[in-house]
Each structure stands twice: as C-alpha cells, then as structure tokens.
Design a protein around this motif. Structure first.
Motif, PDB file in Angstrom:
ATOM      1  N   GLU A  30       0.828  -1.208   0.000  1.00 15.76           N
ATOM      2  CA  GLU A  30       0.000   0.000   0.000  1.00 15.76           C
ATOM      3  C   GLU A  30       0.862   1.257   0.000  1.00 15.76           C
ATOM      4  OE1 GLU A  30      -4.027   1.759   0.685  1.00 15.76           O
ATOM      5  OE2 GLU A  30      -3.445  -0.312   0.325  1.00 15.76           O
ATOM      6  N   LEU A  31       1.877   1.274   0.847  1.00 14.24           N
ATOM      7  CA  LEU A  31       2.739   2.451   0.940  1.00 14.24           C
ATOM      8  C   LEU A  31       3.540   2.663  -0.337  1.00 14.24           C
ATOM      9  CD1 LEU A  31       4.006   1.944   4.601  1.00 14.24           C
ATOM     10  CD2 LEU A  31       2.486   3.748   3.811  1.00 14.24           C
ATOM     11  N   ARG A  32       3.998   1.576  -0.954  1.00 12.61           N
ATOM     12  CA  ARG A  32       4.796   1.704  -2.177  1.00 12.61           C
ATOM     13  C   ARG A  32       3.923   2.035  -3.387  1.00 12.61           C
ATOM     14  NH1 ARG A  32       8.138  -3.833  -1.020  1.00 12.61           N
ATOM     15  NH2 ARG A  32       9.821  -2.974   0.257  1.00 12.61           N
ATOM     16  N   GLY A  33       2.878   1.233  -3.589  1.00 11.10           N
ATOM     17  CA  GLY A  33       2.108   1.352  -4.809  1.00 11.10           C
ATOM     18  C   GLY A  33       1.173   2.530  -4.848  1.00 11.10           C
ATOM     19  N   VAL A  34       0.655   2.958  -3.700  1.00 12.27           N
ATOM     20  CA  VAL A  34      -0.329   4.041  -3.668  1.00 12.27           C
ATOM     21  C   VAL A  34       0.314   5.384  -3.350  1.00 12.27           C
ATOM     22  CG1 VAL A  34      -2.416   4.885  -2.545  1.00 12.27           C
ATOM     23  CG2 VAL A  34      -2.154   2.448  -3.020  1.00 12.27           C
ATOM     24  N   TYR A  35       1.179   5.401  -2.322  1.00 10.84           N
ATOM     25  CA  TYR A  35       1.740   6.667  -1.869  1.00 10.84           C
ATOM     26  C   TYR A  35       3.161   6.907  -2.373  1.00 10.84           C
ATOM     27  CZ  TYR A  35      -2.224   6.365   1.301  1.00 10.84           C
ATOM     28  OH  TYR A  35      -3.487   6.249   1.818  1.00 10.84           O
ATOM     29  N   GLY A  36       3.773   5.903  -3.040  1.00 11.29           N
ATOM     30  CA  GLY A  36       5.113   6.086  -3.590  1.00 11.29           C
ATOM     31  C   GLY A  36       6.188   6.243  -2.543  1.00 11.29           C
ATOM     32  N   GLU A  37       5.998   5.646  -1.375  1.00  8.02           N
ATOM     33  CA  GLU A  37       6.965   5.765  -0.297  1.00  8.02           C
ATOM     34  C   GLU A  37       8.057   4.710  -0.423  1.00  8.02           C
ATOM     35  OE1 GLU A  37       7.172   8.040   2.028  1.00  8.02           O
ATOM     36  OE2 GLU A  37       5.330   9.093   1.464  1.00  8.02           O
ATOM     37  N   GLN A  38       9.232   5.041   0.080  1.00  6.95           N
ATOM     38  CA  GLN A  38      10.319   4.069   0.180  1.00  6.95           C
ATOM     39  C   GLN A  38      10.103   3.263   1.440  1.00  6.95           C
ATOM     40  OE1 GLN A  38      14.274   5.678  -0.172  1.00  6.95           O
ATOM     41  NE2 GLN A  38      15.146   4.059   1.095  1.00  6.95           N
ATOM     42  N   VAL A  39      10.004   1.957   1.295  1.00  7.31           N
ATOM     43  CA  VAL A  39       9.605   1.087   2.398  1.00  7.31           C
ATOM     44  C   VAL A  39      10.636  -0.011   2.591  1.00  7.31           C
ATOM     45  CG1 VAL A  39       7.807  -0.416   3.324  1.00  7.31           C
ATOM     46  CG2 VAL A  39       7.180   1.523   1.888  1.00  7.31           C
ATOM     47  N   THR A  40      10.996  -0.224   3.825  1.00  8.12           N
ATOM     48  CA  THR A  40      11.798  -1.383   4.210  1.00  8.12           C
ATOM     49  C   THR A  40      10.904  -2.334   4.986  1.00  8.12           C
ATOM     50  OG1 THR A  40      13.857  -0.124   4.297  1.00  8.12           O
ATOM     51  CG2 THR A  40      13.785  -2.198   5.507  1.00  8.12           C
ATOM     52  N   LEU A  41      10.783  -3.547   4.495  1.00  7.00           N
ATOM     53  CA  LEU A  41       9.907  -4.549   5.110  1.00  7.00           C
ATOM     54  C   LEU A  41      10.747  -5.542   5.903  1.00  7.00           C
ATOM     55  CD1 LEU A  41       7.110  -5.868   5.433  1.00  7.00           C
ATOM     56  CD2 LEU A  41       7.538  -7.082   3.279  1.00  7.00           C
ATOM     57  N   VAL A  42      10.405  -5.720   7.161  1.00  3.58           N
ATOM     58  CA  VAL A  42      11.087  -6.663   8.044  1.00  3.58           C
ATOM     59  C   VAL A  42      10.122  -7.782   8.380  1.00  3.58           C
ATOM     60  CG1 VAL A  42      12.312  -6.969  10.230  1.00  3.58           C
ATOM     61  CG2 VAL A  42      12.491  -4.799   8.997  1.00  3.58           C
ATOM     62  N   VAL A  43      10.465  -9.006   7.976  1.00  7.88           N
ATOM     63  CA  VAL A  43       9.610 -10.166   8.211  1.00  7.88           C
ATOM     64  C   VAL A  43      10.456 -11.314   8.747  1.00  7.88           C
ATOM     65  CG1 VAL A  43       7.917  -9.542   6.450  1.00  7.88           C
ATOM     66  CG2 VAL A  43       9.898 -10.909   5.812  1.00  7.88           C
ATOM     67  N   PRO A  44       9.835 -12.283   9.420  1.00  2.00           N
ATOM     68  CA  PRO A  44      10.592 -13.458   9.870  1.00  2.00           C
ATOM     69  C   PRO A  44      11.091 -14.268   8.680  1.00  2.00           C
ATOM     70  CG  PRO A  44       8.515 -13.254  11.053  1.00  2.00           C
ATOM     71  CD  PRO A  44       8.464 -12.296   9.907  1.00  2.00           C
TER      72      PRO A  44
END
Length: 614
Positions: free
Chosen positions: A16-30
């Motif tokens: 949502e943050l990348r595709g809609v708002y064009g934000e740079q996102v770092t995703l942390v997952v297990p």
C-alpha cells in the motif's frame, strides 16, 4: 517507512505504501519458514504498482530504490529497501539495520502485542522523532502505551532544542495504536446484517453508504448527502464481480454532471444516521442485562406445565362457584385451601363439593413435582450462568458466527451492540472469545465446523447469515459449501486471505447460487488503508468496498492543505479524488462554508486522492 510484521498485514501494508503513496519502504519479516506467505493482490495491480514505483523513482531520482543505485550510502540505510529484511524478531540491531534511526515512520504489526510494545520502546529510543504505528489487540493497554511513548517523544524533543538536528528532523513524532480487528469488525458486522460493509463512525457521527438507483430525472442522491460512486453493470458490492474489465470499473466520487448523466444507474449514496447503533436503541437492553428473563430460567415444557396447572385451578374455582353459589373470590380461596390440603374435609357437604375437593387435592399432588422442577431449573440456571449457553429451539433469523478469535470476538461484540441475535461455533474450548460470549450470554456450539451436525446444532437452517471468520480459508469455504447444501438461499460472508482465491470462490458461488447473497472480505485489505494513513500522519476512519475498489474516509485538519484551506466546502472537491463530507464539531456542513485554520473535516477519498492531499 519501515514495516515490521509476521503475517499478511505487513506485506499488504508495504504494498500500500509503495504502490499508492510512492513511499520508500523497508519490510522486516521473519524467515520464510516462520512467516505466512504474502497475499496475492493480482497481476494487474502488481504490474501497475511496479510501473508506479518506476515512474516515482525516475521523478525523484531513485527515491523508491527501484531504478538505479542510490545517490550515496546512508548510515543505517539498507542498500536495497525493496528486498525484505528477514529477522526472527525486531531486536535493536534489526531495527538499526532497517534504518529506523533515519526513518519517518515505523509500523509494528506483529500478531503478538508484547513483541510490538518491546520493539516500539526500542525504536522510540533510537529515534525520538519517529512516527510510530502499533498493532495492539488490548485497547486499554494501547491507550497507556500511546501516552507513554508520546511523553517520551516530548521529553526527547525538549532535550534536542539546542539547535542540533537529530534523527528524523522535520517529522512530527506521534504514536498511533490500531487494531486490525477493530478496524474490520464494523464492516464485517454490517456485511452480515445488511449485506454491505459501508459504515463509518467517528466522534458521534455515523455515516452509512447504501446502494440505490439514482432518480430517473437525474436529481442526484435524494435523501442522501452525496453520491459516492456509480456502480458498474456487475454485482454492486460483491468485491469479486465476474466482470473486471476496465470499462466495467465503478466511478468513484463523480461530479454533479456525471450523476445527472447516470440517471437510473445503481449508485452508492452516503447517508447520515443521527445516533450510532447501540448508543440509544440498545441501552434499555443493557440496563436489564443483569436480570434473567423468564425464558432463561424455565424451560418451555415447564412453563407449559405451570400454565396448565393454573388453568386447572381457575376451572376448579369456577366450578365451585357454580355448584355452591358462594362468592367467586371465596371460591378461589377455598379451592387454594383444598389444593394445599389446608381446609377440613367436606364430609357433610353436597356430592359436587366433595368431588371438587378430591380433584383439588389431586391437582395439588401434581403441583408438587412441578414446583420442585421449577426450583431445580432456577438453581441450575444461576449455577451455570458462567457456562456456555446452548442455542434455544425457537431461534430464528440469527447470525451464525464461525470462529471466536481476535476478529470473531470483535465482530460478536459489534453484532450484540446492534441487538442482532448470534450463535457462535468454535472448535477450541480455550478460545479467547468464549469469555465474551459468556458475558454477552450468546449461545455457543463447541465443535469442528467441518464435522456433520455442528452447523445443524447452530440451527443454520433458520439462520439469516453465515459469517465464516476462522483463520483457515479452506475451513471457511467448506463450512459455506455445506451450509449452502442445507440452505441454498443463505447469505454468506467469508473471510478469505488470498484475493485470487476469493475471486474464484465468489464467481463459482454466484454462478451456482445466483439468488443467494455472497460476500468475501479480507481483514488485511480492510485494515491496511488505516495503518498506511496513520504512518503518513492521517486518521483513516474506515474503508468502504465498492466492487473491487476501496473508498477511504479520513479526518483531515484543514490547516496546511492548500486544496482545502480558504475554499468553500463545494469548491474543496475534486472528482474522482476527494470530497468533503462533514465538518467535525459543527452541526451540518453548508456547502458555502469557507474552510479555515482550526477546522477538521471528514473527507471521502480514493487512495490516490488521499495521497495527493498530502
């Protein structure tokens, strides 16, 4: 932006943050072995999101990291923020590697409250100006955590007033605690009751989006506030309609000219409800919640037995009055004395009087076991008041709720606030929602819903809606298919995780049962816009599904928004992007009112429109 989580909400929020708002996102997952697979959001949407990322990246010089290398290394910033960072838990080292020290916002959406709180305390220490968004199920604890973290941010900001620009300078620190269960529960409850999830509530203001055809003369929404969307030719609220072509897409937030040209077309119209459900209408029911009803104390068979005995006593009293000619009240009194064997034997009385005395004594003998049974049932009712109730035999038009986890418990509470009868089905005797079911005196059937006889015990054949909210898609689907064999016209609402799978299920059920209402809802799909808005400093009040698109409702401060400030309510409208619906703190919202500093408005916006509002 940094997003940390261990389920589908983290993946959807990052998308949502990348595709809609064009934000740079770092995703942390297990690591892969410990995390749920990311949701499938559709090839077309994934392609459009990738294209949007490339365009934004080219426009801002590699902001998203999707095109070309970054201009230079940043301390604490990962070289490729598009690639998820795998970590078993969000420790201080992991947060530092994710770039929290220089991030604008951090979302902690792990399924465990303790993990989110621990990481939030660490992140606030690493970056006092960080905007924090936490996913917590415990609402009372969430309020205390908000106050604690905001106080820590204020103290840290005071220590940095010496002119040095610390990490995250220019970002207003805040803490927002959200619950995906609370965000999705009103929509799921509304879908179960009315077949639509279009309900938004804020600060005592209740807005409801309803579907209706526009007037033939093109006069607009009639009694509604405004027209939110013009529906396509497919199913209006199915969420997975069979026609998905671009020409069949709904038109969100049309202008007046479009509404006039669409005369007679199905539309989504916004209505204002004067009082929130459960605040007034449900108050009398709650006031008497501690007083058990007659039906809960005595079984139907016992009530009929008592009524029969009372009828016998009345008949004997009338017969005694006719035989002896005494006063009717005295006849009732003497009959009761005979009933309890208190009066003297009628040895010298006429034959009719003697027979009536014998019959009264016989009725008295029959009364003793009935009174004993009533006493035992009353004692048993109070003794088992803390245990689970069974569905009453005469229940009709209720909602069968499958699953009493986090989502199911919130939906159950919402349904009872609306005074909707509910029967719950749960396979785990230790489920967290059983305590709420006991408190609300809701019948519960313990058993595996996939086993034969469990849905029958919940009286699915007389239910209005089946609401399948377990965490397993296959369990929900199996329950719905079995219920449809028992009731082909049953309204069903499924909680499905995978969008592609939900689309296939919806189309098949619609084709097989065209006269029955079928809805598929994703909790992460409903909750992600609210979390994304909070990370951007916006208060998203709710999301309304319009076919396969989503319309967001947000509370926005007019100050600092050139699209709103200094404009009238009518002028502060951009077709297909946003529309001002209400002015909070005032009664009514005249279209000629000029928005100024200090005003706070509720806007309906598309995802792109909310991003443009900034």
């Amino acid at each position: 932006m940094v997003v940390c989580g261990d389920d589908g909400l983290a993946h959807r929020l990052a998308a949502e943050l990348r595709g809609v708002y064009g934000e740079q996102v770092t995703l942390v997952v297990p690591p892969n072995g410990r995390t749920a697979r990311p949701p499938v959001v559709g090839r077309a949407r994934a392609a459009s999101a990738a294209l949007f990322d490339r365009v934004v990246s080219a426009a801002v010089g590699g902001r998203t990291g999707a095109a070309g290398p970054p201009s230079g290394p940043n301390p604490g910033q990962r070289a490729d923020p598009e690639e998820p960072l795998e970590a078993a838990e969000p420790s201080e080292a992991v947060l530092a590697e994710a770039g929290v020290a220089r991030a604008a916002a951090l979302a902690l959406v792990y399924d465990d409250d303790e993990t989110n709180i621990r990481a939030a305390l660490t992140a606030r220490r690493l970056n006092p100006r960080l905007r924090l968004v936490l996913r917590l199920y415990n609402r009372r604890l969430g309020q205390h955590i908000e106050e604690l973290l905001d106080q820590a941010a204020a103290l840290a900001a005071g220590d940095q007033e010496d002119g040095t620009a610390g990490p995250g300078a220019g970002v207003e620190a805040s803490t927002t605690v959200l619950s995906d269960a609370d965000t999705a529960a009103p929509a799921l409850a509304a879908t179960a009751v009315t077949g639509t999830s279009r309900v938004v509530q804020t600060e005592g203001l209740l807005l409801r989006a309803v579907e209706r055809p526009l007037a033939a003369d093109g006069s607009g929404p009639g009694t509604g506030l405004c027209t939110l969307a013009l529906l396509s030719g497919g199913d209006p609220d199915g969420g997975h309609g069979p026609d998905a072509g671009a020409e069949q897409q709904p038109r969100l937030l049309p202008d007046d000219e479009e509404v006039r040209r669409a005369a007679g077309r199905q539309a989504v119209v916004l209505e204002h409800v004067s009082a929130a459900p459960g605040t007034e209408s449900a108050a009398p029911g709650r006031a008497l919640a501690g007083i058990p009803s007659l039906g809960s104390l005595f079984s139907r068979r016992l009530r009929w037995s008592l009524a029969g005995l009372v009828g016998c006593v009345v008949a004997l009293a009338v017969a005694l009055w006719l035989v002896t000619g005494i006063h009717p009240l005295r006849a009732c009194y003497v009959t009761l004395l005979d009933l309890f064997a208190i009066d003297d034997p009628a040895l010298e009385e006429p034959l009719g009087r003697q027979l009536l005395q014998l019959l009264s004594a016989l009725v008295g003998l029959l009364l003793l076991p009935v009174l004993l049974a009533a006493a035992l049932e009353t004692f048993g009712t109070f003794r088992t008041a803390s245990s689970l109730r069974k569905p009453p035999r005469g229940l009709n038009g209720h909602v069968v709720l499958l699953g009493l986890g986090k989502i199911g418990t919130r939906v159950l509470t919402r349904l009872r606030e609306l005074n909707i009868p509910v029967v719950c089905v749960e396979s785990d005797p230790e489920a967290r929602g059983l305590a709420a079911a006991r408190r609300l005196r809701v019948p519960v059937v313990l058993g595996d819903v996939t086993q034969e006889g469990v849905l029958e015990a919940a009286q699915i054949h007389r239910a209005q809606t089946l609401l399948a909210l377990t965490s397993a898609d296959t369990t929900n689907l199996e329950a719905v298919l079995y219920a449809r064999t028992l009731r082909p016209d049953l309204r069903v609402v499924l909680r499905l995780y995978d969008d592609d799978f939900a689309t296939a299920v919806y189309r098949t059920l619609r084709a097989a049962y065209p006269r029955a209402l079928t809805r598929s809802r994703s909790v992460t799909h409903l909750a992600a816009p609210a979390f994304a808005g909070a990370m951007l400093g916006r208060q998203v009040l709710g999301a309304v599904a319009v076919e396969r698109r989503v319309l967001l409702f947000a509370a926005v401060d007019v100050d600092g928004h050139p699209q709103l400030e200094g404009r009238t309510v009518q002028e502060a409208f951009q077709a297909g992007a946003w529309r001002v619906l209400a002015l909070l703190g005032r009664t009514g919202t005249p279209s000629g009112h000029v928005l100024e500093k200090g005003d706070r408005v509720v806007v309906a916006a598309t995802r792109r429109g909310l991003a443009e509002l900034g």
